[in-house]
Scaffold this motif. Structure first.
Motif, PDB file in Angstrom:
ATOM      1  N   ALA A  42     -34.353 -13.790  26.958  1.00  0.00           N
ATOM      2  CA  ALA A  42     -33.017 -14.373  26.848  1.00  0.00           C
ATOM      3  C   ALA A  42     -32.076 -13.757  27.892  1.00  0.00           C
ATOM      4  O   ALA A  42     -31.287 -14.467  28.527  1.00  0.00           O
ATOM      5  CB  ALA A  42     -32.462 -14.162  25.444  1.00  0.00           C
ATOM      6  N   THR A  43     -32.173 -12.451  28.048  1.00  0.00           N
ATOM      7  CA  THR A  43     -31.330 -11.771  29.043  1.00  0.00           C
ATOM      8  C   THR A  43     -31.645 -12.263  30.442  1.00  0.00           C
ATOM      9  O   THR A  43     -30.741 -12.496  31.252  1.00  0.00           O
ATOM     10  CB  THR A  43     -31.547 -10.256  28.966  1.00  0.00           C
ATOM     11  N   TYR A  44     -32.914 -12.429  30.752  1.00  0.00           N
ATOM     12  CA  TYR A  44     -33.294 -12.928  32.080  1.00  0.00           C
ATOM     13  C   TYR A  44     -32.709 -14.326  32.309  1.00  0.00           C
ATOM     14  O   TYR A  44     -32.125 -14.587  33.375  1.00  0.00           O
ATOM     15  CB  TYR A  44     -34.815 -12.973  32.222  1.00  0.00           C
ATOM     16  N   LEU A  45     -32.867 -15.208  31.332  1.00  0.00           N
ATOM     17  CA  LEU A  45     -32.351 -16.566  31.494  1.00  0.00           C
ATOM     18  C   LEU A  45     -30.836 -16.571  31.638  1.00  0.00           C
ATOM     19  O   LEU A  45     -30.255 -17.424  32.301  1.00  0.00           O
ATOM     20  CB  LEU A  45     -32.769 -17.435  30.308  1.00  0.00           C
ATOM     21  N   LEU A  46     -30.216 -15.601  31.013  1.00  0.00           N
ATOM     22  CA  LEU A  46     -28.759 -15.492  31.103  1.00  0.00           C
ATOM     23  C   LEU A  46     -28.319 -15.039  32.482  1.00  0.00           C
ATOM     24  O   LEU A  46     -27.354 -15.547  33.052  1.00  0.00           O
ATOM     25  CB  LEU A  46     -28.279 -14.501  30.046  1.00  0.00           C
ATOM     26  N   TYR A  47     -29.045 -14.097  33.061  1.00  0.00           N
ATOM     27  CA  TYR A  47     -28.577 -13.438  34.270  1.00  0.00           C
ATOM     28  C   TYR A  47     -29.172 -13.974  35.575  1.00  0.00           C
ATOM     29  O   TYR A  47     -28.678 -13.654  36.650  1.00  0.00           O
ATOM     30  CB  TYR A  47     -28.885 -11.936  34.191  1.00  0.00           C
ATOM     31  N   ARG A  48     -30.230 -14.767  35.473  1.00  0.00           N
ATOM     32  CA  ARG A  48     -30.988 -15.071  36.696  1.00  0.00           C
ATOM     33  C   ARG A  48     -30.175 -15.848  37.735  1.00  0.00           C
ATOM     34  O   ARG A  48     -30.464 -15.759  38.926  1.00  0.00           O
ATOM     35  CB  ARG A  48     -32.239 -15.859  36.346  1.00  0.00           C
ATOM     36  N   ASP A  49     -29.183 -16.614  37.302  1.00  0.00           N
ATOM     37  CA  ASP A  49     -28.418 -17.388  38.279  1.00  0.00           C
ATOM     38  C   ASP A  49     -26.937 -17.010  38.263  1.00  0.00           C
ATOM     39  O   ASP A  49     -26.075 -17.812  38.616  1.00  0.00           O
ATOM     40  CB  ASP A  49     -28.592 -18.894  38.049  1.00  0.00           C
ATOM     41  N   ARG A  50     -26.656 -15.795  37.864  1.00  0.00           N
ATOM     42  CA  ARG A  50     -25.286 -15.290  37.895  1.00  0.00           C
ATOM     43  C   ARG A  50     -25.236 -14.103  38.854  1.00  0.00           C
ATOM     44  O   ARG A  50     -25.000 -12.968  38.441  1.00  0.00           O
ATOM     45  CB  ARG A  50     -24.825 -14.885  36.497  1.00  0.00           C
ATOM     46  N   ASN A  51     -25.523 -14.386  40.098  1.00  0.00           N
ATOM     47  CA  ASN A  51     -25.612 -13.323  41.085  1.00  0.00           C
ATOM     48  C   ASN A  51     -24.564 -13.510  42.171  1.00  0.00           C
ATOM     49  O   ASN A  51     -24.334 -14.619  42.643  1.00  0.00           O
ATOM     50  CB  ASN A  51     -26.996 -13.319  41.733  1.00  0.00           C
ATOM     51  N   THR A  53     -24.909 -11.846  45.007  1.00  0.00           N
ATOM     52  CA  THR A  53     -25.653 -11.769  46.253  1.00  0.00           C
ATOM     53  C   THR A  53     -27.139 -11.974  46.004  1.00  0.00           C
ATOM     54  O   THR A  53     -27.611 -11.807  44.878  1.00  0.00           O
ATOM     55  CB  THR A  53     -25.411 -10.398  46.933  1.00  0.00           C
ATOM     56  N   GLY A  54     -27.870 -12.322  47.058  1.00  0.00           N
ATOM     57  CA  GLY A  54     -29.301 -12.548  46.931  1.00  0.00           C
ATOM     58  C   GLY A  54     -30.071 -11.248  47.034  1.00  0.00           C
ATOM     59  O   GLY A  54     -29.476 -10.178  47.033  1.00  0.00           O
ATOM     60  N   PRO A  55     -31.411 -11.335  47.123  1.00  0.00           N
ATOM     61  CA  PRO A  55     -32.200 -12.568  47.162  1.00  0.00           C
ATOM     62  C   PRO A  55     -32.312 -13.239  45.785  1.00  0.00           C
ATOM     63  O   PRO A  55     -32.039 -12.615  44.763  1.00  0.00           O
ATOM     64  CB  PRO A  55     -33.577 -12.083  47.638  1.00  0.00           C
ATOM     65  N   TYR A  56     -32.683 -14.506  45.808  1.00  0.00           N
ATOM     66  CA  TYR A  56     -32.764 -15.283  44.594  1.00  0.00           C
ATOM     67  C   TYR A  56     -34.212 -15.660  44.295  1.00  0.00           C
ATOM     68  O   TYR A  56     -35.082 -15.508  45.146  1.00  0.00           O
ATOM     69  CB  TYR A  56     -31.897 -16.544  44.727  1.00  0.00           C
ATOM     70  N   ALA A  57     -34.412 -16.186  43.090  1.00  0.00           N
ATOM     71  CA  ALA A  57     -35.765 -16.505  42.648  1.00  0.00           C
ATOM     72  C   ALA A  57     -36.455 -17.477  43.600  1.00  0.00           C
ATOM     73  O   ALA A  57     -37.626 -17.301  43.964  1.00  0.00           O
ATOM     74  CB  ALA A  57     -35.721 -17.084  41.243  1.00  0.00           C
ATOM     75  N   GLN A 129     -30.129  -4.529  42.740  1.00  0.00           N
ATOM     76  CA  GLN A 129     -29.579  -5.393  43.790  1.00  0.00           C
ATOM     77  C   GLN A 129     -28.652  -6.461  43.200  1.00  0.00           C
ATOM     78  O   GLN A 129     -27.555  -6.704  43.707  1.00  0.00           O
ATOM     79  CB  GLN A 129     -30.724  -6.066  44.573  1.00  0.00           C
ATOM     80  N   ASN A 130     -29.159  -7.116  42.163  1.00  0.00           N
ATOM     81  CA  ASN A 130     -28.349  -8.133  41.485  1.00  0.00           C
ATOM     82  C   ASN A 130     -28.866  -8.306  40.061  1.00  0.00           C
ATOM     83  O   ASN A 130     -29.856  -7.676  39.664  1.00  0.00           O
ATOM     84  CB  ASN A 130     -28.360  -9.470  42.240  1.00  0.00           C
ATOM     85  N   LEU A 131     -28.194  -9.152  39.278  1.00  0.00           N
ATOM     86  CA  LEU A 131     -28.580  -9.320  37.874  1.00  0.00           C
ATOM     87  C   LEU A 131     -29.980  -9.923  37.750  1.00  0.00           C
ATOM     88  O   LEU A 131     -30.726  -9.602  36.811  1.00  0.00           O
ATOM     89  CB  LEU A 131     -27.562 -10.210  37.148  1.00  0.00           C
ATOM     90  N   PHE A 132     -30.319 -10.802  38.673  1.00  0.00           N
ATOM     91  CA  PHE A 132     -31.656 -11.383  38.667  1.00  0.00           C
ATOM     92  C   PHE A 132     -32.709 -10.286  38.820  1.00  0.00           C
ATOM     93  O   PHE A 132     -33.691 -10.247  38.077  1.00  0.00           O
ATOM     94  CB  PHE A 132     -31.774 -12.425  39.785  1.00  0.00           C
ATOM     95  N   GLY A 133     -32.485  -9.393  39.791  1.00  0.00           N
ATOM     96  CA  GLY A 133     -33.435  -8.314  40.023  1.00  0.00           C
ATOM     97  C   GLY A 133     -33.588  -7.411  38.813  1.00  0.00           C
ATOM     98  O   GLY A 133     -34.701  -7.072  38.396  1.00  0.00           O
ATOM     99  N   VAL A 195     -39.930 -18.131  33.359  1.00  0.00           N
ATOM    100  CA  VAL A 195     -39.443 -17.357  34.503  1.00  0.00           C
ATOM    101  C   VAL A 195     -39.839 -17.997  35.829  1.00  0.00           C
ATOM    102  O   VAL A 195     -39.013 -18.131  36.739  1.00  0.00           O
ATOM    103  CB  VAL A 195     -39.963 -15.904  34.420  1.00  0.00           C
ATOM    104  N   TYR A 196     -41.100 -18.411  35.939  1.00  0.00           N
ATOM    105  CA  TYR A 196     -41.601 -18.871  37.234  1.00  0.00           C
ATOM    106  C   TYR A 196     -41.513 -20.384  37.411  1.00  0.00           C
ATOM    107  O   TYR A 196     -41.130 -20.865  38.480  1.00  0.00           O
ATOM    108  CB  TYR A 196     -43.055 -18.421  37.420  1.00  0.00           C
ATOM    109  N   LEU A 197     -41.926 -21.140  36.403  1.00  0.00           N
ATOM    110  CA  LEU A 197     -42.000 -22.592  36.577  1.00  0.00           C
ATOM    111  C   LEU A 197     -40.647 -23.281  36.379  1.00  0.00           C
ATOM    112  O   LEU A 197     -40.377 -24.298  37.010  1.00  0.00           O
ATOM    113  CB  LEU A 197     -43.032 -23.195  35.612  1.00  0.00           C
TER     114      LEU A 197
END
Lengths: 201, 127
Positions: A42-51, A53-57, A129-133, A195-197
């Motif tokens: 849940a935390t990953y889904l919350l943070y993965r696109d709230r960055n 700066t990159g890099p991104y998924a 680096q960022n929330l995604f990382g 996470v990946y697909l």
């Protein structure tokens, strides 16, 4: 209440429930581990696109590579259940073969994770680096740690069988190891999809 | 979307529901569904099904014109089916005592509930 000392699968234990308490505890532990990984996912889904700066998924994920990792872990589930089937028919040689195969597949998966982590790190994605990382490495790192513990369990069972400490009466020990290993696989099934697909737009 | 995956899981477990056989004699015991085990060939068949489903998932990822919401729904259902297959056959939940099912599914449902509340509250999303 009298406790069963050694229970083969399918035989009633001398407990209130007729079930071996060790197996009950394992299922309880796995249920709690669902909460553990559920919160990280849940935390990953919350943070993965709230960055900021990159890099991104989308810059980093290598789906073909991760698909092969998924296949390796799926195959390890097969070898694990074949190990259980082997000890249930008292075939200790096959048990050892399938236990080693499962451990090797687990180590292969971990090697893939190590390669992926290294590649991501060198591409600039670090834990801070960022929330995604942060959320990615914590989630997949804890999953990897679970796999590593599973490999230790498998090798311990293998060692015990070599030294004669694991006999055909000890199917429960292999079954408990198998429950843990399959749980690690089903967590990866969820991680691979979410996470990946299913990447952020 | 998380509920779609949860519904998929629940459907899968519903399919596993087998009338329990009461254990004989003694104190009240939780019913055991089935004493037998699948044979190795059945495990291999399950594995091939899992691999096929994974291949379909990966193929779906590369289909560009597939609507995103539809793709997410299908992926969640497929992963739910894989999840249920491993839990049901490889972890023997389909053949074991219902108490194990209650314990595991209870924890799983609790995890899904927490997951859904977090996603909905903090407005993270798959879509």
């Amino acid at each position: 209440m009298a406790q069963a000392t050694a229970v083969a699968h399918g035989h009633a234990a001398e407990t209130n429930t007729g079930l071996d308490n060790r197996k009950l505890l394992m299922w309880l532990f796995l249920a709690s581990d669902c909460l553990f990984f559920g919160s990280f996912i849940a935390t990953y889904l919350l943070y993965r696109d709230r960055n900021v700066t990159g890099p991104y998924a989308k810059d980093l994920y290598d789906i073909p590579f991760t698909s092969v990792s998924s296949f390796v872990l799926l195959m390890s589930s097969l070898t694990m259940v074949l190990a259980l089937a082997a000890i249930q028919r008292a075939d200790m040689r096959q048990l050892r073969i399938w236990l080693v195969a499962t451990a090797l597949l687990g180590l292969t998966f971990l090697s893939g994770q190590a390669y992926e982590f290294t590649h991501f790190w060198e591409s600039g994605l670090t834990l801070h680096q960022n929330l995604f990382g942060t959320s990615f490495f914590v989630l997949t790192g804890f999953h990897g740690a679970h796999v590593a513990v599973g490999v230790v369990i498998l090798l311990s069972l293998f060692d015990a069988s070599l030294r004669g400490k694991l006999t055909p009466d000890d199917t429960l020990a292999v079954e408990l190891g198998g429950l843990y290993w399959h749980f690690v696989d089903i967590v990866w099934i969820v991680i691979f999809t979410l996470v990946y697909l299913i990447q952020p737009q | 979307m998380a509920f779609i995956g949860a519904i998929g899981l629940l459907l899968a477990f519903t399919l596993f529901a087998v009338p329990a056989e009461e254990a004989e004699g003694g104190a009240k015991r939780v019913a055991v569904r089935r004493v037998g085990h699948p044979d190795p060939a059945e495990y291999v068949v399950i594995f091939l099904v899992l691999v096929f489903i994974t291949a379909v998932e990966v193929a779906l990822y590369y289909v560009e014109d597939f609507p995103r919401k539809g793709m997410i729904a299908v992926l969640l259902l497929l992963s739910g089916a894989k999840f249920a297959s491993v839990v049901g056959w490889y972890m023997h939940l389909k053949f074991d005592s219902k108490l194990f099912t209650y314990l595991f599914v209870g924890g799983l449902m609790l995890a899904l509930a927490v997951f859904t509340v977090v996603i909905a509250t903090l407005q993270a999303g798959l879509v």
